[in-house]
Structures are given as C-alpha cells and as structure tokens.
Design a protein around this motif. Sequence first.
Motif, PDB file in Angstrom:
ATOM      1  N   THR A   5      -0.446  52.366  41.698  1.00 20.70           N
ATOM      2  CA  THR A   5      -1.807  52.938  41.121  1.00 20.70           C
ATOM      3  C   THR A   5      -2.824  53.073  42.068  1.00 20.70           C
ATOM      4  O   THR A   5      -2.554  52.545  42.855  1.00 20.70           O
ATOM      5  CB  THR A   5      -2.712  52.263  40.236  1.00 20.70           C
ATOM      6  N   LEU A   6      -3.762  54.149  41.788  1.00 24.18           N
ATOM      7  CA  LEU A   6      -4.798  53.979  42.960  1.00 24.18           C
ATOM      8  C   LEU A   6      -5.349  52.883  43.580  1.00 24.18           C
ATOM      9  O   LEU A   6      -6.310  52.851  44.261  1.00 24.18           O
ATOM     10  CB  LEU A   6      -5.752  56.048  42.766  1.00 24.18           C
ATOM     11  N   LEU A   7      -6.237  52.518  42.082  1.00 28.15           N
ATOM     12  CA  LEU A   7      -6.948  50.847  42.043  1.00 28.15           C
ATOM     13  C   LEU A   7      -6.079  50.053  42.625  1.00 28.15           C
ATOM     14  O   LEU A   7      -6.558  48.817  42.418  1.00 28.15           O
ATOM     15  CB  LEU A   7      -7.495  51.057  40.466  1.00 28.15           C
ATOM     16  N   LYS A   8      -4.595  50.054  42.003  1.00 32.06           N
ATOM     17  CA  LYS A   8      -4.016  48.915  42.627  1.00 32.06           C
ATOM     18  C   LYS A   8      -4.626  47.448  41.818  1.00 32.06           C
ATOM     19  O   LYS A   8      -4.555  46.228  42.308  1.00 32.06           O
ATOM     20  CB  LYS A   8      -3.777  48.106  43.739  1.00 32.06           C
ATOM     21  N   ARG A   9      -4.416  48.046  40.302  1.00 28.66           N
ATOM     22  CA  ARG A   9      -5.085  47.102  39.647  1.00 28.66           C
ATOM     23  C   ARG A   9      -4.082  46.571  37.983  1.00 28.66           C
ATOM     24  O   ARG A   9      -3.464  47.702  38.216  1.00 28.66           O
ATOM     25  CB  ARG A   9      -5.907  47.026  39.087  1.00 28.66           C
ATOM     26  N   GLU A  10      -3.574  45.573  37.770  1.00 29.78           N
ATOM     27  CA  GLU A  10      -2.534  45.640  36.732  1.00 29.78           C
ATOM     28  C   GLU A  10      -3.439  46.109  34.710  1.00 29.78           C
ATOM     29  O   GLU A  10      -4.451  45.508  35.293  1.00 29.78           O
ATOM     30  CB  GLU A  10      -1.850  43.833  36.317  1.00 29.78           C
ATOM     31  N   VAL A  11      -2.522  47.094  34.464  1.00 33.46           N
ATOM     32  CA  VAL A  11      -3.103  47.341  33.000  1.00 33.46           C
ATOM     33  C   VAL A  11      -2.939  46.130  31.951  1.00 33.46           C
ATOM     34  O   VAL A  11      -2.299  45.919  31.858  1.00 33.46           O
ATOM     35  CB  VAL A  11      -2.727  48.783  32.927  1.00 33.46           C
ATOM     36  N   LEU A  12      -3.773  45.637  31.618  1.00 36.62           N
ATOM     37  CA  LEU A  12      -3.710  44.859  30.139  1.00 36.62           C
ATOM     38  C   LEU A  12      -4.220  44.797  28.792  1.00 36.62           C
ATOM     39  O   LEU A  12      -4.721  46.187  28.756  1.00 36.62           O
ATOM     40  CB  LEU A  12      -5.151  43.092  30.816  1.00 36.62           C
ATOM     41  N   PRO A  13      -3.525  44.571  27.985  1.00 38.88           N
ATOM     42  CA  PRO A  13      -3.826  45.062  26.440  1.00 38.88           C
ATOM     43  C   PRO A  13      -5.197  45.273  26.550  1.00 38.88           C
ATOM     44  O   PRO A  13      -5.561  46.137  25.927  1.00 38.88           O
ATOM     45  CB  PRO A  13      -3.092  44.360  25.253  1.00 38.88           C
ATOM     46  N   GLU A  14      -6.441  44.470  27.079  1.00 32.84           N
ATOM     47  CA  GLU A  14      -7.491  44.492  26.623  1.00 32.84           C
ATOM     48  C   GLU A  14      -8.292  46.025  26.839  1.00 32.84           C
ATOM     49  O   GLU A  14      -9.834  45.814  26.914  1.00 32.84           O
ATOM     50  CB  GLU A  14      -8.194  43.106  27.065  1.00 32.84           C
ATOM     51  N   HIS A  15      -7.762  46.664  28.381  1.00 34.19           N
ATOM     52  CA  HIS A  15      -8.292  47.032  29.143  1.00 34.19           C
ATOM     53  C   HIS A  15      -7.867  48.744  27.928  1.00 34.19           C
ATOM     54  O   HIS A  15      -8.770  49.719  28.193  1.00 34.19           O
ATOM     55  CB  HIS A  15      -7.290  47.558  30.335  1.00 34.19           C
ATOM     56  N   VAL A  16      -6.503  48.690  27.098  1.00 30.09           N
ATOM     57  CA  VAL A  16      -6.575  49.613  26.269  1.00 30.09           C
ATOM     58  C   VAL A  16      -7.666  49.406  25.288  1.00 30.09           C
ATOM     59  O   VAL A  16      -8.263  50.307  25.291  1.00 30.09           O
ATOM     60  CB  VAL A  16      -5.445  49.755  25.785  1.00 30.09           C
ATOM     61  N   ALA A  17      -7.527  48.084  24.345  1.00 24.68           N
ATOM     62  CA  ALA A  17      -8.933  47.895  23.647  1.00 24.68           C
ATOM     63  C   ALA A  17      -9.713  48.500  23.936  1.00 24.68           C
ATOM     64  O   ALA A  17     -10.786  48.782  23.291  1.00 24.68           O
ATOM     65  CB  ALA A  17      -9.079  46.468  23.142  1.00 24.68           C
ATOM     66  N   ASN A  18     -10.390  48.422  25.144  1.00 26.90           N
ATOM     67  CA  ASN A  18     -11.441  48.731  25.638  1.00 26.90           C
ATOM     68  C   ASN A  18     -11.953  49.900  25.512  1.00 26.90           C
ATOM     69  O   ASN A  18     -13.049  50.549  24.636  1.00 26.90           O
ATOM     70  CB  ASN A  18     -12.205  48.177  27.790  1.00 26.90           C
ATOM     71  N   ALA A  19     -10.909  50.718  25.761  1.00 28.77           N
ATOM     72  CA  ALA A  19     -10.700  52.076  25.226  1.00 28.77           C
ATOM     73  C   ALA A  19     -11.162  52.732  24.379  1.00 28.77           C
ATOM     74  O   ALA A  19     -11.616  53.717  24.228  1.00 28.77           O
ATOM     75  CB  ALA A  19      -9.309  53.265  26.130  1.00 28.77           C
TER      76      ALA A  19
END
Length: 686
Positions: A643-657
């Motif tokens: 990814t561009l940000l080099k960060r792992e996506v977690l369930p709470e990130h989707v919940a934030n959206a």
Amino acid sequence: MAPHPEVAALLERSHRLGSDPRNTNYAGGNASAKGTGTDPVTGSPVELMWVKGSGGDLGTLRESGLAVLRMDRMRALPDVYPGVEREDEMVAALDYCLHGPGGAAPSIDTAMHGLVDSAHVDHLHPDSGIALACAADGEERTRECFGDRVVWVPWRRPGFQLGLDIAAIKAANPQAIGVILGGHGITAWGDTAAECEANSLEIIRTAERFIADYPATHGATRQDSPFGAVVPGYEPLPSRERHARAAALLPTVRSLAATDSPQVGHYTDTEDVLDFVSRAEHPRLAALGTSCPDHFLRTKVRPLVLDLPPTAPLDETIARLRELHAAYREDYRAYYERHAAPDSPAMRGADPAIVLVPGVGMFSFGRNKQTARVAAEFYGNAINVMRGAETISSYAPIDEAEKFRIEYWALEEAKLQRMPKPKPLATRVAFVTGAASGIGRATAERLAAEGACVAVADRDRDAAAKVAADLGGPDVAVPAPVDVTDEEQIAAALRATVLAFGGVDLVVNNAGLSISKPLLETSAADWDLQHGVMARGSFLVAKEAARIMTEQGMGGDIVYVASKNGVVAGPNNIAYGATKADQAHQVRLLAAELGEHGIRVNGVNPDAVVRGSGIFAGGWGAQRAAVYGVPEEQLGEFYAQRTLLKREVLPEHVANAVFTLTAGDLTHTTGAHIPVDAGVAAAFLR
C-alpha cells in the motif's frame, strides 16, 4: 475503605426496597439515614445525613450516589425559608449544607428527609400507595385502611414546604409510622434502618391487601374488572398476529412520535396492558392522565389512544393514527398555552410518549432505549394505580394545572439542561449483518459506542447473542439471527429489530465469505454461494430495510461493505470479485432510487482486513497466502507493504468509515465509495 455503618445499612435497605417493583418504580423514591461522622477539619463529631441523590435508583444505589449533608445546617434552614412562593430558592441552599467534596447532587426531596425528625426515612412510589393517594376520597380510604397509624397529607408539589408539612404531621401524630402523600406516594420513618424498612413494607403490603379485599369486604356487586367490561372486538390478538401487527404499525407510530425530536421506541404487550386497552373504561381513564410526578414526567400528561379494533384494515388504522396524532399535538399545545407563564420554559415537544393500541399493546418512546422502556414501565405502574383507585373509589389524579407546574418546573428544566449532549448516533437504530465477528463486530461496537441501538444480525445465533450482551444488552443491542440468503429470515430479523427499538434507520450490509480459486476450479456452487450471500443477500436486506425506512419517512442510511476487489482484478478471485462489483453497483442504483425518500446509500471498500476477519480465518487467508507465496501469519504485513501508506487495515478502520458516513457530517453524500485500503493506487475510483 469500608463505608460508615449507617451508610452500609442504608444501601442494603435501599437495595432490598428498590429491587421489588411493588415497592417503588425505577429511579423513583429515595431513602436516608442520619448518624455521627467526623469533621475532617476539627476532628470533632458531626451529625450527618446520607440520602439518595438526584437521578439515582434505589435498587442499584452505591455510596457515590448519596448526598451527604450536615444536620446542624439542615435544621437551620427553616429560619431562612422565604415562604412557599419562593421555596425553589431552598434547593440552592442545600449546596451549603453539603459535607465535603464529591457525592451526588441533593434531590428535591432532600428537605423532606432532613426536616422529618427521624433517624431513617423512606420515600417510595408503590402502586398500592399511589392508588390510595389518587382515589377521589383518598383521605377517607387511608383512614379506613390504616386507622391513625398512617396519616393523610394533601397534595403539595415536592419541595421544602412539603418537608415542613410532613415534619409537622409526624410531630403531631407520634403514633404514626408514615404518611400517604396525596397524588404522590408514601413516606415512612423509623429509629433504626430495620424499623424504617419494616414500616415502609407495612404500609405497602397493608394497602395491597386493602385494595385486594375491598370488593368482598364492602359487598361489591360488580363482578367485572374495575376497568369495565371487555369491548367486543377489542380483545388481544393471538401472539403471532399481535407481534406482526405491532411491527407493521411501529415505523409509522415512531415517525409520528418523532415529529419534534428523534425517538427510540419500545413495545409492550403484557397481560395488564392488553387487558386495560380491551376494557370499556380505558379511554376515560387514559384521558385523566397519570398522577405521580415520576409517572407523568416519563409518560407525558396523557397517552395517545387508538380508537379502532385490532382487526381494522392496516391502512385505515394508520390513517386514524395520523388524525389522532394531529389532534394530540393541538391538545398538547392548548394545554401548554393554558398554563404557561411568561417565565415558563419553552414547550419541549407536543408528541406523545405513550401510544395505546387495543388488541396489540403499548408503544413508548424516549431519547434512548432505556428511557423508552422505563416510560412503558411507568405507564404500567399507572395502570395498576388506576385499577386500585377504581377498586376502592374512583381515580382522581392531581389536576392539570399542577401537572403543568411539575412538567415545566424551572428545577426540572435545569435538570434537563444539565444532561450530557447526545452522542452522534443517539436515537438511531442500526441493523448490521455479519456482526458476530470481524468487520461486522467492529462496526456494531463503534455504532453502539456512538449512541446507536444495534441489531447484531448473524447466522451464528450464539455468537450474535454474545456480541449483543457485550455491547450492553437489550437497552443497547439485541441479537438478530438471520441467514441473509433466506428472504423470510431477513423479514423476521428486521421485524424483531422494529419490535425491539421502534424501527430501522441504518443498515450495514457486511455479511460475506470468500472462496479463492482459479476460474477453471471455481464451481457453479462456489459462484452461487458467494453471490447468494453478498449480492443477493445485500439486495434482500436493502429491499426490506428500505420498505421500513420509507414507511417511517425519516430518511436513513444503507452502507455496503464492498471491497477493493470490486474495482481491481486479482488472480484466482472470479466469484468474490464479481459479487463485490455487483454490490458496488447496487450502491449506485439504490442511491439513485432512494434519494427521494431521504435514504442515503454509500459503500466502503476495504482491502486485506486480515486480523479479526472471519473470512480470512475461515480459509481465505490460507488460500490468498498460497497465491502470493507468503506464510499465512505474515499475510497482513504483506498486504500492508504493497500500500501507499504501508499500514495494515484492521476491522476498526472499516468501522470508522461506516461511522463517518452515517454520523451526520456527510448529509449531502450518497452513491459514494470510500476506500479503506491504506492506499491502493489501482483501486482509485475514476
């Protein structure tokens, strides 16, 4: 540090009294104890009073919920009392009687406890006691029931003067163990905690027996209910039909009850309620309103009562409810204008808090589920009071002007103004599919934390029940077992949500699964399974939810948890990628169709949510790891590095959206897809 012995005894007494609904309603009444403490400045002994503070509940009272006051200052208050016309000023004076920092704010009944010359005092709202207090000849019935052991106190609004009145009556009647407060409740006292509790229970149980035995002891000839005969056609519907009718009516009724401010609903079909609304006298009694101040502050002055049988055509019933609601609002405004003074608070809202529907039950409404549920409990108390009063006499609550003085009391208004600001999703009802794990669970947790009521929809019944319990139980979340490939189960799960919270405002289509196979190894069954759950399942959930939302007429949100894979083609992913593209276009199609109803439809496109994901844990992770040639335990980091940000996506990130899309700031956004992928350039939307 162990509590003071008097405090420990007070808490134990409060818990016993407050845990039995025959003794007092939720958050109603208060109890106190006086004893000797130590002045932390001088080290000298000081006489103190501990009393339940404002807003607490006896059944769950803790030491932190007590107000602690110095008795030397309490006893000096009558010397500075400016008279009944200015008695509200004494509430501020109570702050100068407090002993030390902390503790709860003193309630309006604090003066009663401090001024009555007894070491222990209970003030309670038992249905049996209020029935005597609201009987047309309550003073005579009280004397008949108790002799001179319990004394009648004419109605007076709670406050300093009422405390003086009770203190004077106790002093003039040394044989008395307590009083019946006209239109209000009971107060009892004792030299010890045990004696005070025993006296409270004696008053309550004696009143219960008096009411139960009254017809027989007075040669009554009426064999029917004190509420009159059952009206033909108004009998309760069978349970299944009753619940179906309630679910069909609730979205419309909730929208009416939310004309002035958003509301959560609650449905009650207890035997007492169903019996009351089936009887000939219920319209007359309901019109008189409730009496105990605790009751009508929760239930409003009177309920809205439907005057049609439960078998009337649904469209006719809904039309009639709309007519009655318009009339209710006019009547409430007239009530306000009859009694409002130049300095009265502004009218808070003209919608009913209680709606009675013969054959079906009662709908109640509030700013959250607990408030709506408690309003129903209080109207249940009011029904018991009416039954008792009509048994021994006739029901005669305090008059309308006095009710207005309570409802629009400056002190009550100040209490309302002190309440915390509502959370962003307060009053919103969310239905989240696949909510027992992964993204669905994180979304349910975020929505509940932001004030929403949540239906945890999942095919795993036990897991859904656990998540709902973890979120706070039925005042916050309920399980909604459902297989989203089954149309009947979807309808049933959404009906259950409506019955639990009054309607549906926010749907998250999240349920999903994935099977990673090359084209030539992908079977028709693989294709059908994934399309059945995600493409077809999302369509069916959105269709049924949109039907409810349009009936409510309050707008709403539908959010699809789609995927980066609906935009970017990847290897060995034909069925999953195709169904996610289907979901993505459903967002656009439904946004175009439902916008006229104020329903916004948006999507979230996550990618590579490995940790906590039910899909990845179910075999998808191993399959994708094999495709990319990395160990499964390193799959999350592999995805992050691309990814561009080099960060792992977690369930709470989707919940934030999901929260951002639905919490109110993006009011003019529909048909959008929000990437939650840490930056995948190939998935940029064009």
